[in-house]
Design an enzyme around this catalytic site. Structure first.
Site, short mmCIF file in Angstrom:
data_model
loop_
_atom_site.label_atom_id
_atom_site.label_comp_id
_atom_site.label_asym_id
_atom_site.label_seq_id
_atom_site.Cartn_x
_atom_site.Cartn_y
_atom_site.Cartn_z
N LYS A 202 0.83 -1.21 -0.02
CA LYS A 202 -0.07 -0.07 -0.02
C LYS A 202 0.87 1.37 0.14
CE LYS A 202 -4.41 0.15 0.28
NZ LYS A 202 -5.16 -0.45 -0.66
N THR B 6 -3.15 -5.40 0.37
CA THR B 6 -2.86 -3.96 0.88
C THR B 6 -3.86 -3.24 1.64
OG1 THR B 6 -3.66 -2.90 -0.96
CG2 THR B 6 -1.68 -4.23 -1.46
N HIS C 54 19.33 27.42 -12.81
CA HIS C 54 20.08 28.37 -13.24
C HIS C 54 19.29 29.81 -13.15
CE1 HIS C 54 22.33 25.31 -15.22
NE2 HIS C 54 21.37 24.77 -16.04
#
Lengths: 317, 317, 317, 317
Positions: free
Chosen positions: A30, A75, A269
């Site tokens: 899960k 799960t 940048h």
């Protein structure tokens, strides 16, 4: 009712050879269980806010090959376990909580041989001073997310802590020159630039055995974070690689509980705007913060005598 | 001017031992170079739209340890190279374009020993029929992003193709029952559920040497995608693991150019809404599409006799 | 138990004047209710996949001023209503479904005088041909999201349909020159550029009364979308404004059920890469797809004799 | 060369009536200009980091109707102007910078009658103490984004300040009961719940004329933010509406420069986990942080005698 006919193919079909394919590494679990745990100390409340993801491996071939789920803990059960453990044991730290979960699945499910638990933690700041009375109001801090990944297998632990989303910037003390050139090189050299990055870092602990005492995870996190920031701020930089190496080596030098550090640092940048068309110099005052493309600088820094275990690519690019 | 004093530490400082840390794997490059290449065939235009990320490794210790950039080709140069190559050679496919770039950096820069180039491709559909006259209008397709990752080192290639963001759903022919149970299990069994996932898949090609002819990359992609969709649609599912295994094994069975497949499949839960409080049955008609948490199911399916090379975790969780 | 002391202020506090503030427009509701409705026509399944957001207004001052919830239907109830209506009435179209919800809240809750329901719809394509047998497998289309916003008050309707996320591009037949200039203008003129945008559009229907028959919403959406695409593809463009105006005016000319159109179109800049430093021309073949900044072009196109009602800013910038 | 033939329609085409459509409100500009301005005060550096979006309106019908750009200043020029003004005038605050830009476009371009400038500001914290030596290192704060929107037309100003992304949470002192019920209501009442929201707020200043002195924008922002937080933390809540109203009314009571406040507050539900299936009570300790759906609560709070001007919907839902 299951289909009985063959599935159709998008092209002329030859009879497939039997056993041409083999099942390799597999895991299931899960992901992103969001749990907030409150502790009420009189009028002063505390909270920890986690996002927990569990991945289990073991004797699970049948579920892939035949669809038999006999070895497959749902799960949904893993999700329930997160909540029950939060209630019964509290959340002392991401690492402690994940360790408890990982041990549980491996030691209680015969089919599960390895558990990996990942945790994101979101920090909250108090809005009101506990000394002044009730203290149950918080603002989410923003900025970086604390990370922990615990793996447990054969009675051994691997604990990786880290963070992502920590954006830092130096307005000076950064140069970039003397670089290699080829026919496609047009970049001018610079002796004073902004250096900025969004730190994604992971550090692996030396601790692997229950027979040794585990580190104080919260202290280790706080100090490691402080060292990487101090190195970023305190290094006069000739390249982002150099700054990154100093961030990692400083952690290794000062935190004996850390065996290995890995960074993935985008060079965010900030280009000087050319104001010459308007009759102006820039004087390192006005910058354009660019999005893409960006440099991406990555390295592992190891404690001497230790092997690298943190996967090389923890960015998606 | 570089600082001369020591950097300050967030705690009482002991003199660090020399050479306590060692530089490990490192790489650098330009990420997310966005290039659109147009080909004009009379009034009929064609385009390919890529996001290119380059990572180079080699004799680069100096830039980390001393800040000397003598071996360091600027990432800005890598960006320029993408555009020059798009002009000079066109973009036949993501794999072909990435291969050309990777070979270039390794063969022209003595300090570079390994190049890895990742490409995302965004597909566009024509808005107007080329048969009907001018055809230079397109709509971005949405849905999945095509992926390619090329690595080049010591004269050998590793080519991984794939996709992400392909969301598929079966409204029936999916069950989940007979699973393992423990004290935290509350999930009811189901014999008819929605099965949905957002496919993230990678497949590695057997091609590694220039002395062999490379596959037709676009055909391979189109056919592999068709097979995984056919397996998803055509498999009566007792678990997402079983469906996933069939998606991978079908590719291995039908596409001899593929050595290995790796999937990371979130189980995008669609829960039946309980309408009993309103005196209604549901009859498998009304579902709630949940966000988090979700199951996450991952596996490698190999061609017999081949080794696994695709990294286990290509999700971030 | 409610606090009895005054709240503390971040600065020296003067006694506040009574009734210095007045409650203005307010609304509340449940946002982003995700509902998937399946219709089973034998082996051929159909589905509609919506994200529904409800906002109600009316005699709700008490909940703001005193915290009395007596007039406040819980947002949880709104969620339940979405699911019950999906079961009982199905989802014929986003507009039809939203209309039913809006009418329900205004006619059954005495305190609610106005309901606004917004719907996003996600489109799915079939993976298998219904003519060939079972047809219950789908892939999410990606690309644009269909939108509907219905408001109901005093027995009158306002229906706005639309879409977002539809990215389109012309590789030629677009110019930009003859523009105004000031001392900060450096942009060169161009006579052949890529024109690309991500269409966010809304169109308001003339239908407002139950006594008139409502349009066929799905047909109206399909045809309106086709007209805006045909205008984008078929217009030789001297500015994105001109193309946008043609997209809107074409809808007004061909779709009598539409009273008003509003577009918010980012100019997704594709800049020609300067290859001169490498001794190459570009020939309109190699473009850099930029992220930020971008032009943003917005306008309303009305049917003559109608008033504008669609809010001016439906972007966030 | 422009096309001469008629564009084709997706259906049988009738001759369109002339002048059936009319151009309504329209605006254009450059969005998301990212500018970072550094001020060097010896070794102590300061920076402000903005995202600027400009929208201009005026005598612009020709560009829509005929494609003539004679009145259309390029959006690229707006971008340049942002950078030139950052250099020449610095960035004292988002409001001051946006005001200067708005005035410039309206007073220098005869065709431009109205300018609206939106600014997002990202906050940075110092990493090193200016008292301790060089101070040029920063970490981005995360959390909320400061907002400003300035409109200028006919010599009058409208200034809206605000913020988004400020997530706050009370672990107690929040109830919700006594609400309206209908046949679809199943929500239980609660007398102790978590109250959490992600604040999106806007407040309009009374200042409109150059003949009056403008507020100190940074002080106003800091104090307004402090008041809304103090009201969130200090209000014993019977509904999120009540808390929101107190947040707005407290600002009106204490900040005379503010005429109107608008909030859009998602109710970020934290549901108590039901631990009864595991033989455990919860004791308000373990919560599930839900994603969707969520309540969305919105209102305007006005200074008595002032009219509402902030648009009702500043969320997208």
């Amino acid at each position: 009712m299951p289909k009985t006919g063959p599935d159709t193919t998008p092209e002329a079909d030859a009879a497939p050879a039997p056993a041409v394919s083999v099942l390799g590494q597999n895991q299931y679990g899960k992901a992103e269980v969001r749990v907030v745990r409150v502790v009420r100390e009189g009028a002063v409340h505390h909270l920890r806010d986690l996002n927990v993801s569990i991945a289990l491996s073991g004797a699970l071939d049948d579920v892939h090959l035949t669809g038999s789920n006999a070895n497959c803990l749902p799960t949904d059960t893993m999700k329930n376990t997160v909540y029950v453990f939060a209630k019964e044991h509290g959340i002392a730290s991401p690492e402690e909580f994940a360790t408890r979960l990982a041990r549980h699945f491996v030691t209680t499910q015969p089919s599960i041989h390895r558990a990996r638990v990942r945790v994101e933690e979101y920090a909250w700041d108090r809005l009101t001073d506990p000394a002044a009375g009730p203290a149950h109001s918080f603002a989410r801090r923003g900025g970086e997310t604390r990370l922990a990944e615990i793996a447990y297998e054969d009675g051994h632990w691997q604990v990786i802590s880290g963070l992502k989303g920590l954006t830092v910037l130096n307005t000076t003390d950064s140069e970039f020159h003397g670089f290699a050139q080829d026919p496609y090189t047009t970049l001018p050299e610079t002796h004073d630039r902004i250096l900025a990055t969004e730190v994604s870092g992971r550090w692996r602990h030396t601790w692997t055995e229950d027979t040794h005492e585990a580190p104080d995870w919260d202290t280790s996190y706080r100090e490691t974070r402080a060292h990487l920031l101090a190195a970023f701020a305190g290094t006069y930089s000739l390249s982002l690689q150099q700054t990154m190496h100093r961030m990692g080596s400083r952690i290794i030098e000062h935190r004996p509980e850390i065996a290995e550090v890995r960074f993935s640092l985008p060079n965010k940048h900030h280009f000087l705007v050319d104001l010459a068309p308007f009759g102006l110099g820039n004087d390192n005052e006005v910058y354009y913060a660019a999005d893409r493309p960006y440099g991406l600088i990555e390295a592992t820094i190891l404690r001497a005598g230790h092997e690298a275990r943190i996967p090389v690519d923890h960015s998606n690019l």
